[in-house]
Enzyme design. Structure first.
Site, mmCIF file in Angstrom:
data_model
loop_
_atom_site.group_PDB
_atom_site.id
_atom_site.type_symbol
_atom_site.label_atom_id
_atom_site.label_comp_id
_atom_site.label_asym_id
_atom_site.label_seq_id
_atom_site.Cartn_x
_atom_site.Cartn_y
_atom_site.Cartn_z
ATOM 1 N N GLU A 186 -11.074 -10.916 -4.786
ATOM 2 C CA GLU A 186 -9.464 -10.707 -4.378
ATOM 3 C C GLU A 186 -9.157 -11.838 -3.803
ATOM 4 O OE1 GLU A 186 -8.872 -7.017 -2.648
ATOM 5 O OE2 GLU A 186 -10.654 -7.299 -1.134
ATOM 6 N N HIS A 217 0.942 -1.202 0.136
ATOM 7 C CA HIS A 217 -0.143 -0.068 0.077
ATOM 8 C C HIS A 217 0.720 1.423 0.070
ATOM 9 C CE1 HIS A 217 -3.153 -3.051 0.652
ATOM 10 N NE2 HIS A 217 -3.845 -1.946 -0.093
ATOM 11 N N CYS A 237 -10.035 -3.472 -10.409
ATOM 12 C CA CYS A 237 -9.660 -2.094 -9.776
ATOM 13 C C CYS A 237 -8.023 -2.424 -8.954
ATOM 14 C CB CYS A 237 -10.584 -1.791 -8.675
ATOM 15 S SG CYS A 237 -10.894 -2.922 -7.084
ATOM 16 N N ASP A 282 -4.509 -8.294 -4.399
ATOM 17 C CA ASP A 282 -4.771 -9.264 -3.362
ATOM 18 C C ASP A 282 -4.912 -10.668 -4.235
ATOM 19 O OD1 ASP A 282 -4.267 -8.334 -0.893
ATOM 20 O OD2 ASP A 282 -6.233 -7.011 -0.920
HETATM 21 C C1 PEP Z 1 -6.703 -5.180 -4.765
HETATM 22 O O1 PEP Z 1 -6.395 -6.022 -3.754
HETATM 23 O O2 PEP Z 1 -6.456 -5.296 -5.908
HETATM 24 C C2 PEP Z 1 -7.514 -3.822 -4.365
HETATM 25 C C3 PEP Z 1 -7.608 -3.006 -5.017
HETATM 26 O O3 PEP Z 1 -7.484 -3.454 -3.130
HETATM 27 P P1 PEP Z 1 -6.177 -3.020 -2.178
HETATM 28 O O4 PEP Z 1 -4.900 -2.802 -3.142
HETATM 29 O O5 PEP Z 1 -6.520 -1.762 -1.480
HETATM 30 O O6 PEP Z 1 -5.951 -4.277 -1.344
HETATM 31 MG MG MG Z 2 -7.540 -5.590 -1.771
#
Ligand code: PEP
Ligand code: MG
Length: 594
Positions: free
Chosen positions: A455, A211, A526, A479
């Site tokens: 995910e 992140h 996403c 994920d």
């Molecule tokens: C993902 O896991 O691809 C996602 C968009 O959520 P995050 O990156 O916040 O876990």
């Molecule tokens: Mg995620």
């Protein structure tokens, strides 16, 4: 070898993981872990003497403290106790510790804490190289003495974090020329950087979709993570080039290399400028397939930028960022309501998917007292699992989202679902929140759509559970890749195994898109894959029509779409999906992108 090159002040190169495209050139601003909770600023010109006195006074207080302790030792106290206090007294009397910080105050106008922390680090580095184990261990005595002095200096001072540290330091520099070098920067700290457009950053830890990397991408600054010993090898004020495309960090580059990169940097800026011409171009493939490009955002203020970049909605609002840096105090319903309402209004009626809090794993809520973040297992109580274990807190969030839903086209997106009962419990809580609001006479959108992030491989392989219960789906590739390949996305030790082109990953994503489309279930991607222009054609070939990505990646992905024939790509992607050997996959992938 690297260290030798450094000693003779030669240029050296470090390799890490690329996070954002682009090139940054600037001077290193090292943020050492020990410095995280130390106040940093430059004292006013002319106040150097006063600051020196502040430090000298603190030394004196500690000296006195040690004397008093020594004198008041009970007779029965073990002998080592006295010897230990003597050693501390000697350290404090040693000019090696005390003179350099005074010099830093005088010559660089560092505040006392910063000056002392800097010298502590220098000494610790020297001690780390001592072969004699006994002497090497004296490093902890030095640290303890410095901590005593820091305590005296800190008395009554606020705890300062990395963000305010950076801000105070950066007031004296051109931000775009500052490159932050740290062992690690946790997402809550990265968030503070959002207000500051510094040149780039380099960290020892982290993976491509950690992140921290994601926030860096949203800031659109070149960065390299997982550059193992960067924070040890790079010195304060070293000249640095970050080649964000390749994850390379060049330290103390020669004039020739510097010039090369300056050229490259201008070329990249020009390319970016050119892309702006696509801003108002409708997003259609060559064969006329309309594609929706939505934005991923972290904060309400990002919405205006998303709209300005041409996004047709927000596909992922990572609401957990609202909960960070709050010293354990969650935002209440009212505060959340205003944040969601502000976002919805900024999007002027375009859809906004608010993902409920996804906390845990590499997204801690806070930085703890010693300046570090506590990362949790990605397999633990994360995202919806955490929300369902804290139903009161979750209800507050759902109520806030529902209340905001009359101010725009809001949808609710649930992270990390895997089990039918998790979906059912979530939907029950949403119904409960609706009933409460109804009873209170508070307006909300009664037909608000609820969707799931796909995910977890288990979710991808049991899609009908989701299709029958929910209104839309969004694939979180970050994920999905982490859990499919069993690699912690924030752990640089396994970052080389992160592979969006692994056949298992490709097949899962393609399968979800195919199954959702067949059921006429809206489906988007996403995860970071949606913003990676080298993956755009693969996703188009899988039949994807809805992407959600960082708004600063939007135009480069749009450019790819405008050049692609979706019908054609279907065949090539079928070929990609039937390949299993890496070399074969790579060859088809290159053909797709040729
Ligand atoms: C993902 O896991 O691809 C996602 C968009 O959520 P995050 O990156 O916040 O876990
Ligand atoms: Mg995620």
């Amino acid at each position: 070898m690297i260290v030798l090159a450094k000693a003779s002040n030669l240029s050296f190169t470090l390799h890490g993981i690329p996070v954002t495209n682009g090139i940054a050139i600037g001077r290193a601003l090292r943020i050492a872990p020990s410095a995280m909770d130390v106040k940093h600023y430059l004292v006013e010109p002319g106040s150097e003497q006063k600051e020196e006195k502040r430090l000298l006074d603190a030394f004196q207080v500690v000296r006195q403290e040690l004397k008093t302790l020594r004198a008041s030792l009970p007779e029965a106290a073990p002998e080592e106790m006295g010897a230990f206090l003597d050693v501390h007294g000697m350290i404090l009397a040693d000019p090696t510790l005390t003179e350099k910080p005074l010099e830093l105050i005088r010559e660089k106008r560092y505040n006392a804490e910063w000056a002392l922390a800097t010298q502590l680090e220098n000494l610790l580095e020297q001690f780390a190289e001592i072969e004699d184990a006994y002497l090497r261990e004296r490093a902890s005595d030095i640290r303890q003495v410095v901590e005593r002095v820091m305590k005296v200096l800190h008395l009554g001072e606020d705890h300062q974090t990395i963000g305010s540290f950076y801000k105070t330091v950066s007031e004296n520099r051109e931000l775009s020329e500052v490159i932050v070098v740290a062992h690690d920067i946790a997402p809550p700290d990265m968030l503070r950087f959002k207000e500051l457009a510094f040149g780039g950053f380099v960290t020892d830890l982290g993976g491509k979709t950690s992140h921290t990397a994601i926030v860096a991408r949203s800031l659109d600054i070149p960065a390299a993570v997982g550059v193992r010993s960067a924070s040890e090898l790079i010195r304060q004020d070293d000249w640095i080039i970050i080649d964000g495309d390749r994850g390379i960090v060049i330290v103390d580059p020669s004039e020739f290399i510097l010039e090369e990169y300056r050229h490259l940097q201008s070329a990249r800026k020009l390319e970016k400028k050119k892309l702006l011409r696509l801003k108002y171009t409708p997003t259609l493939t060559l064969d006329g397939q309309p594609i929706d490009l939505m934005a991923n955002v972290e904060m309400p203020d990002d919405a205006a930028l998303a709209l300005d970049s041409g996004a047709v909605g927000i596909g992922l609002f990572r609401s957990e960022f609202l909960f960070m840096n709050r010293q354990g105090k969650m935002p209440d319903e009212e505060e959340q309501f205003w944040a969601y309402r502000k976002t919805a209004e900024a999007m002027k009626g375009l859809p906004v998917s608010i993902r409920t809090i996804d906390i845990g794993a590499d997204k801690p809520l806070d930085i703890n007292e010693n300046g570090s973040a506590q990362y949790l297992s990605p397999l633990g109580l994360r995202a919806i699992r955490w929300s369902l274990s804290e139903p009161d807190m979750f209800l507050v969030q759902i109520r806030a989202i529902l209340r905001a839903s009359v101010f725009g086209k809001i949808k609710i997106l649930i992270p990390m679902l895997a089990h039918a009962q998790e979906i059912d419990q979530t939907l029950e809580l949403i119904e409960l929140a609706k009933k409460q609001l109804d009873d209170e006479g508070v307006a909300f959108d009664p037909s608000i759509q609820v969707g799931a992030m796909i995910e977890i491989p288990a979710a991808a392989l049991s899609l009908p559970l989701f299709i029958t219960r929910l209104d839309f789906l969004s694939i979180g590739t970050n994920d999905l890749i982490q859990y499919t390949l069993a690699i912690d996305r924030a752990d640089n030790a396994v970052a080389h195994l992160y592979d969006p082109l692994h056949p298992a990953v490709l097949r899962l994503i393609a399968g979800v898109i195919r199954e959702a489309k067949a059921a006429k279930m809206p489906i988007s991607v996403c995860g970071e894959m949606a913003g990676d222009a080298s993956m755009t054609r693969v996703l188009l070939g899988m039949g994807l029509t809805d992407f959600s990505l960082h708004f600063n990646q939007l135009l480069s992905v749009k450019q790819e779409i405008l050049r692609s024939d979706a019908g054609h790509l279907r065949q090539s992607v079928d070929e990609l999906l039937s390949a299993i050997e890496p070399a074969e996959i790579q060859a088809v992938f290159e053909k797709i992108n040729a």
